[in-house]
Motif scaffolding. Structure first.
Motif, mmCIF file in Angstrom:
data_model
loop_
_atom_site.group_PDB
_atom_site.id
_atom_site.type_symbol
_atom_site.label_atom_id
_atom_site.label_comp_id
_atom_site.label_asym_id
_atom_site.label_seq_id
_atom_site.Cartn_x
_atom_site.Cartn_y
_atom_site.Cartn_z
ATOM 1 N N ALA A 1 27.382 -41.021 93.100
ATOM 2 C CA ALA A 1 27.432 -39.009 93.425
ATOM 3 C C ALA A 1 26.711 -38.307 92.070
ATOM 4 O O ALA A 1 26.580 -39.214 91.147
ATOM 5 N N PRO A 2 25.561 -37.179 92.775
ATOM 6 C CA PRO A 2 24.723 -36.523 91.378
ATOM 7 C C PRO A 2 25.973 -35.713 90.461
ATOM 8 O O PRO A 2 26.676 -35.362 90.901
ATOM 9 N N SER A 3 25.666 -36.460 89.048
ATOM 10 C CA SER A 3 26.390 -35.686 88.425
ATOM 11 C C SER A 3 26.432 -34.116 88.387
ATOM 12 O O SER A 3 27.423 -33.542 87.535
ATOM 13 N N HIS A 4 24.834 -33.280 88.765
ATOM 14 C CA HIS A 4 25.407 -31.767 88.476
ATOM 15 C C HIS A 4 26.210 -31.555 89.741
ATOM 16 O O HIS A 4 26.059 -32.082 90.873
ATOM 17 N N GLU A 5 27.306 -30.869 88.594
ATOM 18 C CA GLU A 5 28.487 -29.780 90.117
ATOM 19 C C GLU A 5 28.201 -29.644 91.695
ATOM 20 O O GLU A 5 28.617 -30.218 91.996
ATOM 21 N N VAL A 6 27.200 -28.634 91.400
ATOM 22 C CA VAL A 6 26.350 -28.104 92.485
ATOM 23 C C VAL A 6 25.677 -28.990 93.482
ATOM 24 O O VAL A 6 26.360 -29.255 94.665
ATOM 25 N N GLU A 7 24.704 -30.204 93.101
ATOM 26 C CA GLU A 7 24.435 -30.890 93.419
ATOM 27 C C GLU A 7 25.197 -31.837 94.384
ATOM 28 O O GLU A 7 25.169 -32.296 95.438
ATOM 29 N N ARG A 8 26.325 -32.522 93.529
ATOM 30 C CA ARG A 8 27.208 -32.981 93.942
ATOM 31 C C ARG A 8 28.412 -32.825 95.426
ATOM 32 O O ARG A 8 28.748 -33.684 96.063
ATOM 33 N N ASP A 9 28.855 -31.196 95.162
ATOM 34 C CA ASP A 9 29.384 -30.276 96.090
ATOM 35 C C ASP A 9 28.230 -30.549 97.429
ATOM 36 O O ASP A 9 29.280 -30.877 98.112
ATOM 37 N N ARG A 10 27.052 -30.135 96.916
ATOM 38 C CA ARG A 10 26.016 -30.192 98.611
ATOM 39 C C ARG A 10 26.239 -31.402 98.494
ATOM 40 O O ARG A 10 26.167 -31.791 99.909
ATOM 41 N N HIS A 11 26.147 -32.856 98.468
ATOM 42 C CA HIS A 11 25.674 -33.830 98.797
ATOM 43 C C HIS A 11 26.732 -34.405 99.503
ATOM 44 O O HIS A 11 26.922 -35.233 100.471
ATOM 45 N N LEU A 12 28.163 -34.339 98.448
ATOM 46 C CA LEU A 12 29.384 -35.139 99.501
ATOM 47 C C LEU A 12 29.089 -34.822 100.069
ATOM 48 O O LEU A 12 30.240 -34.516 101.014
ATOM 49 N N LYS A 13 29.348 -32.496 100.384
ATOM 50 C CA LYS A 13 29.570 -32.218 101.974
ATOM 51 C C LYS A 13 28.613 -32.765 102.795
ATOM 52 O O LYS A 13 29.657 -32.285 103.786
ATOM 53 N N ARG A 14 27.577 -33.286 102.874
ATOM 54 C CA ARG A 14 26.663 -33.750 103.814
ATOM 55 C C ARG A 14 27.182 -35.192 104.554
ATOM 56 O O ARG A 14 27.255 -35.363 105.611
ATOM 57 N N ALA A 15 27.588 -35.388 102.969
ATOM 58 C CA ALA A 15 27.733 -36.884 103.562
ATOM 59 C C ALA A 15 28.900 -36.910 104.409
ATOM 60 O O ALA A 15 29.235 -37.350 105.667
ATOM 61 N N ALA A 16 29.961 -36.001 104.304
ATOM 62 C CA ALA A 16 31.602 -35.849 104.919
ATOM 63 C C ALA A 16 30.848 -35.693 106.601
ATOM 64 O O ALA A 16 31.485 -35.798 107.463
ATOM 65 N N VAL A 17 29.832 -34.451 106.819
ATOM 66 C CA VAL A 17 29.589 -34.096 108.120
ATOM 67 C C VAL A 17 28.888 -34.289 108.644
ATOM 68 O O VAL A 17 29.271 -35.384 110.095
ATOM 69 N N ASP A 18 28.341 -35.729 107.986
ATOM 70 C CA ASP A 18 27.429 -36.630 108.820
ATOM 71 C C ASP A 18 28.564 -37.595 109.493
ATOM 72 O O ASP A 18 28.160 -37.931 110.238
ATOM 73 N N PHE A 19 29.227 -38.278 108.577
ATOM 74 C CA PHE A 19 30.891 -39.255 109.031
ATOM 75 C C PHE A 19 31.094 -38.469 109.904
ATOM 76 O O PHE A 19 31.736 -38.793 110.620
ATOM 77 N N ILE A 20 31.752 -37.208 109.658
ATOM 78 C CA ILE A 20 33.230 -36.876 110.832
ATOM 79 C C ILE A 20 31.831 -36.801 111.931
ATOM 80 O O ILE A 20 32.570 -36.751 113.470
ATOM 81 N N LEU A 21 30.544 -36.224 112.134
ATOM 82 C CA LEU A 21 29.821 -36.319 113.768
ATOM 83 C C LEU A 21 29.442 -37.451 114.212
ATOM 84 O O LEU A 21 29.822 -37.123 115.226
ATOM 85 N N GLU A 22 29.331 -38.669 113.390
ATOM 86 C CA GLU A 22 28.978 -40.375 113.600
ATOM 87 C C GLU A 22 29.983 -41.046 113.909
ATOM 88 O O GLU A 22 29.946 -41.578 114.769
ATOM 89 N N ASN A 23 31.243 -40.021 113.952
ATOM 90 C CA ASN A 23 32.660 -41.149 114.159
ATOM 91 C C ASN A 23 33.259 -39.910 114.652
ATOM 92 O O ASN A 23 34.579 -39.944 113.675
ATOM 93 N N PRO A 24 33.362 -39.515 115.518
ATOM 94 C CA PRO A 24 34.674 -38.244 115.733
ATOM 95 C C PRO A 24 36.116 -39.098 116.121
ATOM 96 O O PRO A 24 37.032 -38.105 115.597
ATOM 97 N N ARG A 25 35.686 -40.276 116.368
ATOM 98 C CA ARG A 25 36.563 -41.045 117.180
ATOM 99 C C ARG A 25 37.944 -41.157 115.393
ATOM 100 O O ARG A 25 38.919 -40.810 115.820
ATOM 101 N N ARG A 26 36.987 -41.517 114.570
ATOM 102 C CA ARG A 26 37.940 -42.184 113.402
ATOM 103 C C ARG A 26 38.177 -40.656 112.828
ATOM 104 O O ARG A 26 38.581 -40.801 112.035
ATOM 105 N N TYR A 27 37.720 -39.963 112.941
ATOM 106 C CA TYR A 27 37.855 -38.511 111.682
ATOM 107 C C TYR A 27 39.376 -37.755 113.106
ATOM 108 O O TYR A 27 39.812 -37.340 112.069
ATOM 109 N N VAL A 28 39.648 -38.069 113.995
ATOM 110 C CA VAL A 28 40.839 -37.973 114.673
ATOM 111 C C VAL A 28 41.643 -38.817 113.873
ATOM 112 O O VAL A 28 42.568 -38.054 113.720
#
Length: 428
Positions: A276-303
């Motif tokens: 993950a990026p070392s810069h706090e703000v970049e890390r925040d945005r990077h992990l948020k995008r990764a989590a949202v992508d995971f949720i959208l691509e894996n709705p059953r797993r999200y449930v």
């Protein structure tokens, strides 16, 4: 003054004076006294030893008290965790010196405020008997007692949340000053946990439902938001200067969302990825995008993960013992850990069941509606950990509300039992 009245007023026990105390006050004094005694006994027998999150808060508080800013021990400025908790402890460290005494004194005060505010809200929304029982439930709540020796955000956030609800419904204050008051208290809560931000929408919504009109609710919302914006501006400007990009409160939403939503997640806390990026703000945005992508691509797993987070958050209540464990092992012995966790979790389970019963009764009997503030606030803090990341400490914001509904259920069950046990009257 007659002889009898003089004797009553000067009697050693002050019986007449005590009898003149309003029932609402006398119903609170004994729970407050018990709460103070139990917390003092706990603090006397369990030393303060910051571990886990408490250690981080202690580190930040010491940095603030020393004038180094909100920074890690090595001097790196941060906004990863919300600043509110560390700022308050840091102010106490600055005035009284770093150590256990300011922590215990503050947590004692917060514990007593939690009892008083729970009593006040139960009195407002239900009745005096419910308020007294609710005050006793919070006074004797194991987790609330255990947090007396823990440097953490839980008690502070709970008290600010309850104070916001109390100020919001305090009709003796004119609407605009009242909106400024609850907006300021809510902003203070946001500085502790930004998960309170939706309440700037939820509380005006509840006001509109109660008043059956939108004008007053919108005006109150505007005043509250203006007050909050003025309070948040200095911190946002500081973060702009430090990171070169806007940060309203903290930079840990993306990491928290990712912890609960990624291919290796079990729905609870986990270490952040090494790439993950070392810069706090970049890390925040990077992990948020990764989590949202995971949720959208894996709705059953999200449930599935949401159900795991539900169990992780509401299935037990042992964090108060866990964060005191090193001190407890030395003071009480290793054999005390499991029984203390069991007592805490059983108390929580009992109140959770009674709280759900009380909520169901209040809704079924139309004492409250689905847009009642206690219901809406409870729903928010039920949803947050279930949708993001779970841990048993994340249900603590619900504890005051849960105590109110549990006490309502207990009073109702007592009345039902009394009615069933009463001898039937003979027909005339």
């Amino acid at each position: 003054m007659t002889r009898s009245s003089s004797a009553s007023a000067t009697s050693p026990l002050g019986i007449a004076a005590w009898a003149s105390v309003p029932a609402a006050v006398s119903g609170l004094l004994w729970p407050l006294a018990a709460a103070l005694l139990l917390r003092l006994l706990w603090a006397w027998s369990v030393p303060v030893e910051p571990v886990s999150d408490s250690g981080i808060y202690d580190e930040f508080a010491r940095s603030l008290a020393a004038g180094r800013g909100y920074a890690y021990a090595e001097g790196q400025l941060t906004a990863y965790w919300p600043v509110g908790t560390a700022a308050l402890y840091g102010a106490l460290y600055h005035v009284f010196g770093a150590g256990p005494v300011p922590i215990v004194v503050l947590n004692l005060l917060l514990g007593l405020l939690a009892v008083a505010l729970t009593h006040a809200l139960a009195q407002r929304h239900f009745d005096a008997r419910t308020a007294t029982v609710a005050a006793w439930l919070v006074a004797c709540w194991p987790l609330m007692i255990q947090f007396t020796t823990i440097l953490a955000s839980e008690l502070l956030f709970l008290v600010l949340l309850m104070a916001t609800l109390y100020a919001w419904g305090h009709r003796a204050i004119a609407p605009l000053p009242r909106a400024g008051l609850w907006g300021g208290l809510l902003c203070a809560a946001v500085y502790v946990r930004p998960t309170a931000l939706p309440l700037f929408i939820i509380l005006p919504l509840a006001q509109a439902w109660q008043e059956r009109a939108w004008h007053g609710a919108l005006t109150s919302a505007l005043v509250a938001v203006i007050v909050a914006a003025a309070m948040l501006a200095p911190w946002a400007l500081r973060n702009q200067a430090v990171f070169g990009t806007p940060v309203l409160v903290s930079t840990n939403f993306g990491p928290n969302l990712w912890m609960g939503n990624n291919p290796d997640s079990k729905g609870v806390y986990m270490d952040l990825p090494s790439d993950a990026p070392s810069h706090e703000v970049e890390r925040d945005r990077h992990l948020k995008r990764a989590a949202v992508d995971f949720i959208l691509e894996n709705p059953r797993r999200y449930v599935e993960l949401s159900l795991k987070r539900l169990v992780a958050t509401f299935g037990r209540e042992s964090i108060g013992v866990t964060w005191n464990e090193p001190a407890l092992r030395r003071s009480w012995g290793p054999g005390a850990i499991v029984p203390l966790k069991l007592v805490s979790s059983l108390y929580w389970a009992g109140l959770l069941i009674l709280g759900l019963v009380g909520l169901s009764l209040a809704l079924a009997r139309r004492h409250i509606g689905l847009l009642h503030p206690l219901v809406l606030v409870g729903a928010l803090f039920l949803a947050v950990p279930v949708l993001t990341v779970g841990q048993d400490r994340y249900h603590v914001p619900l504890n005051g509300i849960l105590a109110i509904f549990a006490s309502w259920a207990m009073v109702w069950l007592k009345d039902r039992y009394a009615a069933a046990s009463a001898p039937s009257r003979p027909l005339p």
